[in-house]
Each structure stands twice: as C-alpha cells, then as structure tokens.
Design a protein around this motif. Structure first.
Motif, PDB file in Angstrom:
ATOM      1  N   GLU A  92      27.065  49.636  45.336  1.00 52.92           N
ATOM      2  CA  GLU A  92      27.987  50.617  44.767  1.00 52.92           C
ATOM      3  C   GLU A  92      29.162  50.029  43.991  1.00 52.92           C
ATOM      4  OE1 GLU A  92      30.237  51.074  49.080  1.00 52.92           O
ATOM      5  OE2 GLU A  92      28.922  52.665  48.348  1.00 52.92           O
ATOM      6  N   VAL A 124      30.032  33.633  41.659  1.00 51.04           N
ATOM      7  CA  VAL A 124      30.452  34.962  41.200  1.00 51.04           C
ATOM      8  C   VAL A 124      29.392  35.564  40.284  1.00 51.04           C
ATOM      9  CG1 VAL A 124      32.164  36.220  39.836  1.00 51.04           C
ATOM     10  CG2 VAL A 124      32.904  34.485  41.467  1.00 51.04           C
ATOM     11  N   ARG A 165      51.321  46.468  45.794  1.00 49.65           N
ATOM     12  CA  ARG A 165      50.531  47.589  45.280  1.00 49.65           C
ATOM     13  C   ARG A 165      51.014  48.920  45.860  1.00 49.65           C
ATOM     14  NH1 ARG A 165      45.574  46.698  42.398  1.00 49.65           N
ATOM     15  NH2 ARG A 165      44.606  48.737  42.603  1.00 49.65           N
ATOM     16  N   ALA A 213      43.634  51.460  51.358  1.00 46.42           N
ATOM     17  CA  ALA A 213      43.404  51.416  49.921  1.00 46.42           C
ATOM     18  C   ALA A 213      44.168  50.293  49.221  1.00 46.42           C
ATOM     19  CB  ALA A 213      43.771  52.758  49.303  1.00 46.42           C
ATOM     20  N   THR A 250      39.566  42.160  37.869  1.00 46.39           N
ATOM     21  CA  THR A 250      40.027  41.462  39.077  1.00 46.39           C
ATOM     22  C   THR A 250      39.057  40.333  39.427  1.00 46.39           C
ATOM     23  OG1 THR A 250      40.731  43.619  39.880  1.00 46.39           O
ATOM     24  CG2 THR A 250      40.774  41.819  41.461  1.00 46.39           C
ATOM     25  N   SER A 281      41.655  52.234  43.805  1.00 42.86           N
ATOM     26  CA  SER A 281      42.053  51.141  44.701  1.00 42.86           C
ATOM     27  C   SER A 281      40.979  50.053  44.789  1.00 42.86           C
ATOM     28  CB  SER A 281      42.356  51.690  46.094  1.00 42.86           C
ATOM     29  OG  SER A 281      41.168  52.202  46.657  1.00 42.86           O
ATOM     30  N   ALA A 282      39.790  50.309  44.236  1.00 48.05           N
ATOM     31  CA  ALA A 282      38.706  49.320  44.337  1.00 48.05           C
ATOM     32  C   ALA A 282      38.957  48.162  43.393  1.00 48.05           C
ATOM     33  CB  ALA A 282      37.380  49.976  43.992  1.00 48.05           C
ATOM     34  N   PRO A 283      38.510  46.947  43.762  1.00 47.72           N
ATOM     35  CA  PRO A 283      38.638  45.807  42.837  1.00 47.72           C
ATOM     36  C   PRO A 283      37.850  46.077  41.557  1.00 47.72           C
ATOM     37  CG  PRO A 283      37.354  45.200  44.788  1.00 47.72           C
ATOM     38  CD  PRO A 283      37.914  46.548  45.037  1.00 47.72           C
ATOM     39  N   THR A 284      38.426  45.746  40.419  1.00 49.06           N
ATOM     40  CA  THR A 284      37.769  45.997  39.139  1.00 49.06           C
ATOM     41  C   THR A 284      37.055  44.739  38.648  1.00 49.06           C
ATOM     42  OG1 THR A 284      39.690  45.279  37.899  1.00 49.06           O
ATOM     43  CG2 THR A 284      39.602  47.609  38.508  1.00 49.06           C
ATOM     44  N   GLY A 306      39.706  36.391  39.297  1.00 52.63           N
ATOM     45  CA  GLY A 306      39.491  35.659  40.548  1.00 52.63           C
ATOM     46  C   GLY A 306      38.540  34.486  40.344  1.00 52.63           C
ATOM     47  N   TYR A 347      30.961  45.868  51.683  1.00 54.70           N
ATOM     48  CA  TYR A 347      30.700  47.245  52.108  1.00 54.70           C
ATOM     49  C   TYR A 347      31.659  47.634  53.239  1.00 54.70           C
ATOM     50  CZ  TYR A 347      28.049  51.271  53.873  1.00 54.70           C
ATOM     51  OH  TYR A 347      27.667  52.521  54.279  1.00 54.70           O
ATOM     52  N   ALA A 396      40.027  41.393  47.961  1.00 56.45           N
ATOM     53  CA  ALA A 396      38.806  40.994  47.252  1.00 56.45           C
ATOM     54  C   ALA A 396      39.039  39.665  46.522  1.00 56.45           C
ATOM     55  CB  ALA A 396      38.390  42.075  46.261  1.00 56.45           C
ATOM     56  N   THR A 397      40.180  39.567  45.831  1.00 60.37           N
ATOM     57  CA  THR A 397      40.490  38.317  45.131  1.00 60.37           C
ATOM     58  C   THR A 397      40.616  37.160  46.125  1.00 60.37           C
ATOM     59  OG1 THR A 397      41.667  39.551  43.433  1.00 60.37           O
ATOM     60  CG2 THR A 397      42.129  37.200  43.574  1.00 60.37           C
ATOM     61  N   ARG A 399      35.384  50.275  53.377  1.00 58.46           N
ATOM     62  CA  ARG A 399      35.532  51.409  54.276  1.00 58.46           C
ATOM     63  C   ARG A 399      36.624  51.227  55.311  1.00 58.46           C
ATOM     64  NH1 ARG A 399      31.359  51.523  51.721  1.00 58.46           N
ATOM     65  NH2 ARG A 399      30.115  53.411  51.325  1.00 58.46           N
ATOM     66  N   LEU A 412      37.234  36.204  47.407  1.00 65.68           N
ATOM     67  CA  LEU A 412      36.453  35.525  46.354  1.00 65.68           C
ATOM     68  C   LEU A 412      36.880  34.054  46.262  1.00 65.68           C
ATOM     69  CD1 LEU A 412      36.091  36.882  42.693  1.00 65.68           C
ATOM     70  CD2 LEU A 412      36.352  34.481  43.193  1.00 65.68           C
ATOM     71  N   ARG A 425      42.698  46.640  49.220  1.00 67.10           N
ATOM     72  CA  ARG A 425      41.339  46.297  48.757  1.00 67.10           C
ATOM     73  C   ARG A 425      41.285  45.265  47.645  1.00 67.10           C
ATOM     74  NH1 ARG A 425      38.223  51.678  47.698  1.00 67.10           N
ATOM     75  NH2 ARG A 425      36.517  50.241  47.188  1.00 67.10           N
ATOM     76  N   SER A 426      42.097  45.493  46.599  1.00 65.19           N
ATOM     77  CA  SER A 426      41.994  44.613  45.437  1.00 65.19           C
ATOM     78  C   SER A 426      42.419  43.172  45.756  1.00 65.19           C
ATOM     79  CB  SER A 426      42.845  45.175  44.306  1.00 65.19           C
ATOM     80  OG  SER A 426      42.604  44.449  43.137  1.00 65.19           O
TER      81      SER A 426
END
Lengths: 146, 389
Positions: free
Chosen positions: B20, B90, A129, A66, B198, B192-195, B202, A58, A73-74, A62, A77, A69-70
């Motif tokens: 979300e 995950v 990116r 931009a 992705t 731009s959000a991880p899909t 991962g 979350y 996240a990887t 924010r 993870l 982000r991806s």
C-alpha cells in the motif's frame, strides 16, 4: 530508441558472457562456492530482509502516531541500510592475528551511538511535525472565524 | 476438510496492489536507480583499472605518474561501492511488489517475462556478490573457496552486463519516470505517510553517510569522523600494516645480521649489506601506500633509488626488475617493476620511514616503494633484485 535498446541488450549480454568466460578454468569447488554466494544474497533479500521490512512498515503505519511516521521512516531507512553496509566490521570477523592495525575501532559502540542518534532524530522530527500541524490548524481556525 | 488447491494458494500470495505504500513507484525507482547506476559505473571502471595493475594488458604501459593515482582510483572504487549499498537496498524496496506480478499469459509474453526475470536475477545475484565480497575483502575475511580477485573480476563483468541489459529493457520506463514529477498523485490522501521525496532524501543521506563514516581509511581528515572505517591510523611508525613480519614468516630472517641484498643482471651479481646500502646516496620522498582494500596513507620514505642499484650491475636504468622477498607465508612474495617505473627517481629500496629505521612490520631491512603502485606490490623484506636480461 529501438536501436539503442537493442544495442544495450547486445552489449550487456556480451559483457556477461565475457564474465562467464573468465570463469572457464575455475574448479568445481570454486564454482559451487561462488554459486552459493550469488544465490545467497538474492534469497536472503527476497525471502527474509524484504518481507521483514514490509511487515515493519505495515505495523508502523498502524501503530505509530501520525506525526511520528515520516521521521521514523527516514530514521529506519538510514539505520537499516547503514547496518547492512557496516555488517562486515560489526561481524567481529576478519583482521589478522597479531595485527591490531586493521580493525582498530569500537565498531559496536559506534553502531549503538548511531542507533540512538537516529531514534533521537525520529523523536525530534515528530515533535517538529506536530508543532507544524498545530500551527497550521490554528491558522485555519483563525482564518475561518474572521 | 479438503486440501487447498493451487487457486487457494495463489489467492494467499500477495499481489503487487496489496502493497500500500505510496512512497513506492517508478518515479522513485528511476531516480535511485540512476544514482546507483553512476556508482556502479565508477566502481566498475576503477575496479578494472585496479585489475590492470595485476595483469597489465599489452596496450597499457604503467606510469609512475601521478604518484597518487592508484590511491585515488582505489579510494573511489571503495567509496562508490559503499555508496551503492543503501541505494541498492532502497531501490529493491521500491520494486519489491513487482516480484509478485502474475506470469503473463501467452507463449511470447511468457518467454519475454522469463528472460527479463532471468536478467534481473543475474543483476541482483551479481551485485550482491560484488558488494558482499568487496566489503568482506576490506576486513580480510574470506568465508569462501574461490579466489577473491579473479572471481570479483569475472562477476563484475556479469554485473555490469546485466545492468546494461536492464537499462536497455527499461529505457522507455526510465525516461518517462525521470520526466514525471516524483510525487504520487494521491499523496495528499494520507498526509502523515512518508512520501517518495522522503524516501529519496533518506536514500541519498544514507548513501552519503555510508561513505563519510568509512572513507577515513583513505581520506586523512575524515579519520576521526569515520567511526566505521578500518585501519584507523595506528601502527608502528604511524602507518597501518597489512601483513606483519610474523604473518609473512620473516620475524627471524629479517633480523639476521648476515642479511644481504643480492642484485643480479645476467651473470653479474653484487651483494650489499644494509650498512653498504645506507652508505650509498639516499633520496627521500613522500609517497602513499595505497591498498586494494581502499586504505591509503602517505609517509616519508628514505632509501636508495632502484636505478642506482641497477647501475652497480651495469644494467640500463629503465630495465624491468623482479624483487624477491624473504617472505615464506602468503601471496605476493615477489613483484615486478616495469622499466618505466624503475627509472623514476622516487622508486626506491626504502631503508627508513618517517625518519626512523624501518620497522620490521614495514619490511626491515629493506622494502620497495614506488609511486602510483598498489600496496601488495610494494614488496617488503626484499633480499633479491633481479634485472631482466
């Protein structure tokens, strides 16, 4: 499909009961310790780990620019799941006194390197990116002007 | 000021819709879940195979062939369990919002829901248990009161059982989800959000890395790469040690010049010194030590074939044999070798390792080495060999 599902549920319940039957001669002390470890993982995950990860996700969605982000996240993870997987060797526990052949690697150092590599991955993927979006924007710009 | 009511508290608890991230969803869950299911199936099958080495069911005869079999099955056991850890985390992340589903109304719906939640609790509890106890066994840390082997076996049945129930319950959902595209239909709204893709990549990357970074304990050419593996390869005579002579209480007895190997069959007993054993015809074979913790290493062993020792007391070359050790501390101070393995010419009482006199930590003066056999049963510091009457 209904029959297959019923069969799977019956088979599964059977296997589970066989597992419980194998514990029939466990002492109360053993069973208490086992129950602690059975419940401990679920509680630790649902009450601590998962909420923390949700909060981080979350926050990151924010705070991070931009294009970060991806890749972040990887990286997160991979870092998070590998850290959990390697917790035993990172714990400093285990091994046997007078036996150096069991835990003979600098695990914490490797973990620091792993962390740095994944941070680098997040940064590189963010730069890549941003370039991609820029060149796409440029193309759109040229496309509309001609 | 009034006290909060139940409804106030309920409003404060998040609902599934409050989460979300579009990366979550059954399309992701089903794919990660399938990979996880494969890992658990492999782990369960290889695990049960390992338990059969400890208590062999009547329908199974342990074979010395292939010599590397246990090395492979147990290496696979640890690798599949390790691969499961990132996948499990995950997968749980992808369904976490469902924890906040509000209970169904109506008695029937409620009963079904309670049963389903109970099966998921059993599945989660038992899989966490399996992965935690298994990985802690690898490093030899036992912060619990139960027997590792027996409990790891019993809970494995609960884990596989609740997994099969879970698949049975979710089968229609799984089929629909696997048939549908993985992307969220509204993915483009937040580019731009991880899909989901992705996250899926991962998860697979993390799972593969977890194996790669630990498998060096059983795969020799990965030893340098596997920064998080145990038993990196150093040890006396290039072979790691699980139980040292000091740990087994054999530091003095093993070096006693009066040591003799006693071979008995019924009322016949032969007593042999190490020199007398060395004077017998020796055989040399390259065989692995393969332990339940997943580590394995091949080495070149030289010694006296077990069946030659049996011949000294007039026993059949395929008789069952019990070996006893000088060991006074810890478990597995003796082991049984079935006739099928005894008669194999690679099954020997080893006297030297990689061309040198056996190190005391590897079982000097003599130890058992047999093909396709878990390491704990490769009894060290042997001083007695009893042929079953």
């Amino acid at each position: 499909m209904r029959a297959v599902r019923a069969l799977l549920v019956a088979l599964g319940v059977g296997c589970g009961l066989w597992g419980v039957w194998l514990m029939r001669d466990f002492t109360r002390e053993q069973l208490t310790s086992e129950a602690f470890w059975l419940a401990g993982g679920v509680i630790l995950h649902d009450a601590v780990l998962a909420p923390v990860v949700v909060a981080i996700g979350y926050g990151a969605s924010r705070v991070l620019p931009a294009h970060f982000r991806s890749g972040s996240a990887t990286a997160f993870l991979v870092w998070g799941t590998l850290t959990v997987a390697f917790l035993p060797v990172l714990s400093g526990q285990g091994g046997k006194p007078g036996n150096e052949t069991i835990l003979g690697k600098p695990y914490v150092l490797s973990w620091v390197v792993l962390t740095l590599v994944l941070v680098a991955y997040a940064v590189v993927s963010a730069v890549w990116r941003r370039r991609q979006t820029r060149s796409r924007d440029m193309k759109t710009l040229h496309g509309s002007s001609s | 000021m009034r006290l909060p009511t139940v409804a106030d508290i309920e409003r404060r608890i998040p609902r599934p819709d409050d989460f979300e991230s579009r990366a979550r969803g059954t399309a992701l869950t089903a794919r990660v879940g399938t990979a996880l299911g494969v890992c658990f199936a492999v782990c369960f099958a290889t695990g049960m195979w390992s338990h059969f080495q400890y208590s062999t069911p009547g329908w199974l005869t342990l074979s010395p062939n292939p010599a590397q079999l246990y090395r492979w099955t147990q290496g696979l056991h640890i690798a599949s369990g390790t691969a499961a850890i990132p996948l499990l985390l995950v997968k749980l992340w992808s369904v976490f919002p469902r924890l906040f589903n509000r209970p169904a109304t109506g008695a029937r719906g409620l009963v079904v829901e309670v049963l389903e939640r109970a099966s998921i609790a059993a599945l989660m509890g038992s899989t966490f248990f399996m992965l935690a106890s298994g990985t802690l066994n690898i490093i030899g840390w036992y912060p619990w009161e139960f027997s590792f082997r027996r409990t790891h076996e019993a809970v494995a049945w609960v884990a596989i059982g609740s997994l099969v129930v879970h698949i049975g319950v979710k089968l229609p959902v799984i089929r629909t989800a696997l048939g549908a595209p993985i992307e969220h239909p509204d993915e483009h709204l937040d580019p731009s959000a991880p899909t989901r893709r992705t996250v899926l990549r991962g998860a697979f990357a993390a799972s593969g890395l977890a194996v790669l970074l630990t498998a060096g304990q059983s795969v020799p050419w990965l030893r340098k790469v596997s920064a998080f593996s145990v038993r990196p390869g150093d040890g006396p005579q290039d072979l790691p040690v699980n139980r040292t002579a000091a740990g087994a209480g054999t530091s003095e007895t093993a070096l006693d010049p009066a040591w003799r190997l006693e071979v008995t069959a019924g009322d016949r007993t032969v007593s042999l010194s190490r020199d007398e054993l060395l004077a017998m015809p020796q055989s040399t074979h390259r065989l692995p030590i393969a332990c339940v913790e997943g580590w394995s290493r091949s080495a070149t062993w030289t010694g006296v074939p077990l069946r030659d020792l049996l011949a000294l007391v007039g026993a059949e070359p395929d008789a069952d044999v019990v070996l006893r050790s000088l060991q006074t501390k810890g478990a597995f101070g003796s082991s049984r070798v079935v006739g099928n393995v005894v008669k194999d010419d690679r099954t020997m009482l080893a006297l030297s390792l990689n061309g040198e006199k056996l190190d005391i930590d590897h079982g000097y003066p003599a130890r058992l080495i047999a093909p396709n056999r878990p390491g704990v049963f490769q009894t060290k510091w042997v001083n007695r060999l009893e042929v079953d009457a």
